[in-house]
Design a protein around this motif. Structure first.
Motif, PDB file in Angstrom:
ATOM      1  N   VAL A   1      38.507  27.940  40.957  1.00  0.00           N
ATOM      2  CA  VAL A   1      37.552  28.590  42.178  1.00  0.00           C
ATOM      3  C   VAL A   1      36.774  29.556  41.512  1.00  0.00           C
ATOM      4  O   VAL A   1      35.561  29.666  41.746  1.00  0.00           O
ATOM      5  CB  VAL A   1      37.989  28.653  43.499  1.00  0.00           C
ATOM      6  CG1 VAL A   1      37.156  29.479  44.245  1.00  0.00           C
ATOM      7  CG2 VAL A   1      38.632  27.286  43.889  1.00  0.00           C
TER       8      VAL A   1
ATOM      9  N   LEU B   1      32.208  26.633  48.198  1.00  0.00           N
ATOM     10  CA  LEU B   1      31.691  27.172  46.841  1.00  0.00           C
ATOM     11  C   LEU B   1      30.321  27.542  46.694  1.00  0.00           C
ATOM     12  O   LEU B   1      29.951  28.252  45.894  1.00  0.00           O
ATOM     13  CB  LEU B   1      31.926  25.850  46.124  1.00  0.00           C
ATOM     14  CG  LEU B   1      33.654  25.613  45.802  1.00  0.00           C
ATOM     15  CD1 LEU B   1      33.766  24.236  44.982  1.00  0.00           C
ATOM     16  CD2 LEU B   1      34.359  26.601  45.116  1.00  0.00           C
TER      17      LEU B   1
ATOM     18  N   GLU C   1      34.814  33.146  47.026  1.00  0.00           N
ATOM     19  CA  GLU C   1      36.006  32.751  46.319  1.00  0.00           C
ATOM     20  C   GLU C   1      37.206  32.456  47.214  1.00  0.00           C
ATOM     21  O   GLU C   1      37.973  31.403  47.157  1.00  0.00           O
ATOM     22  CB  GLU C   1      35.956  33.834  45.369  1.00  0.00           C
ATOM     23  CG  GLU C   1      37.035  33.322  44.439  1.00  0.00           C
ATOM     24  CD  GLU C   1      37.485  34.347  43.176  1.00  0.00           C
ATOM     25  OE1 GLU C   1      38.474  34.373  42.725  1.00  0.00           O
ATOM     26  OE2 GLU C   1      36.407  34.980  43.095  1.00  0.00           O
TER      27      GLU C   1
ATOM     28  N   ALA D   1      37.105  29.405  49.421  1.00  0.00           N
ATOM     29  CA  ALA D   1      37.190  28.299  48.912  1.00  0.00           C
ATOM     30  C   ALA D   1      38.571  27.873  48.151  1.00  0.00           C
ATOM     31  O   ALA D   1      39.046  26.814  48.377  1.00  0.00           O
ATOM     32  CB  ALA D   1      36.206  28.067  47.748  1.00  0.00           C
TER      33      ALA D   1
END
Length: 254
Positions: free
Chosen positions: A133, A227, A232, A235
């Motif tokens: 990610v 995303l 971050e 996600a």
């Protein structure tokens, strides 16, 4: 939108062979690249049934005549067979170990895949995929997000578990591509090889209810949205939650 081409060391020869077969339209060439790549990577294994001419025509924006020319081209190479009333299938022993397969290391990966159980795969995915990610948030491009969106749309439109599973795997592969990191890309390629194994398919068929599929689709959309927002933490949390739920549904873990 069509699948992005996978260029190989013999791409110029491949394009020339298409032209000689009268395959010139963009849609027909995209279809040919798609079939070539799927066979080379092992995703279309011997005996795999291809979508119908109508489905391929609609998916790639090619005329039915162009689709027939593409299929005829691969049939002449001995890569597919056609059975009247049954459909089009990848020929036994017809998957070439050409530059595409060698370049991606799928020869070695295929051998390793037989030693990896679905349970081992899920344990590894839980450790590895959430780590992608941070790189996706940093490096993903507009094209990467377009590919994710394509996978979302096609998985939701899938008419069978097998087709849904294909585009589910393609979405997670798109996550790896969006890291722009070859290590993660190779790991997810191996993941998809294992997912082609019969035991994974059996578990998915008995565990994937309509309600669970709907939840997976919602989770996928939420992950992609986070995303896109370059969020971050959100996600990563959504991806971990999704993988944990898949693991519970497959193996009954709590």
């Amino acid at each position: 939108m069509t699948d992005r081409p996978v260029r190989t060391a013999d791409d110029s020869d491949f394009q020339e062979s298409l032209a000689e077969s009268g395959i010139r339209s963009d849609g027909a060439r995209a279809l040919a690249r798609y079939i070539q790549a799927e066979i080379a990577r092992g995703r279309f294994s011997p005996g795999h049934r291809l979508p119908t001419e109508r489905e391929l025509s609609e998916r790639f924006g090619a005329s039915r005549g162009a689709v027939r020319r593409v299929l005829g081209h691969f049939k002449s190479l001995g890569l597919i067979t056609q059975v009247v009333g049954s459909g089009t299938f990848v020929a036994e022993g017809g998957a070439p170990l050409g530059p595409a397969a060698k370049a991606t290391g799928m020869v070695e990966s295929g051998g390793m895949a037989g030693q990896v159980s679905p349970a081992q795969l899920m344990d590894a995915r839980l450790l590895i995929e959430p780590q992608m990610v941070s790189l996706i948030v940093r490096f993903a491009t507009a094209d990467d997000f377009e590919r994710m969106q394509e996978c979302l749309v096609r998985s939701e439109a899938a008419a069978s578990i097998e087709e849904f599973e294909h585009w589910d795997g393609a979405l997670h592969q798109a996550f790896a591509e969006a890291t722009h990191n070859n290590f993660f890309l190779r790991i997810l390629e191996l993941t998809n090889v294992v997912r082609e194994e019969g035991e994974w398919g059996r578990l998915k068929r008995i565990s994937l209810t309509p309600e669970r599929r709907e939840r997976y689709e919602m989770q996928h959309r939420a992950i992609v949205a986070a995303l896109r927002d370059r969020d971050e933490d959100t996600a990563r949390g959504l991806l971990e939650e999704h993988l944990l739920e898949v693991q519970r549904n497959l193996f009954g873990r709590r």
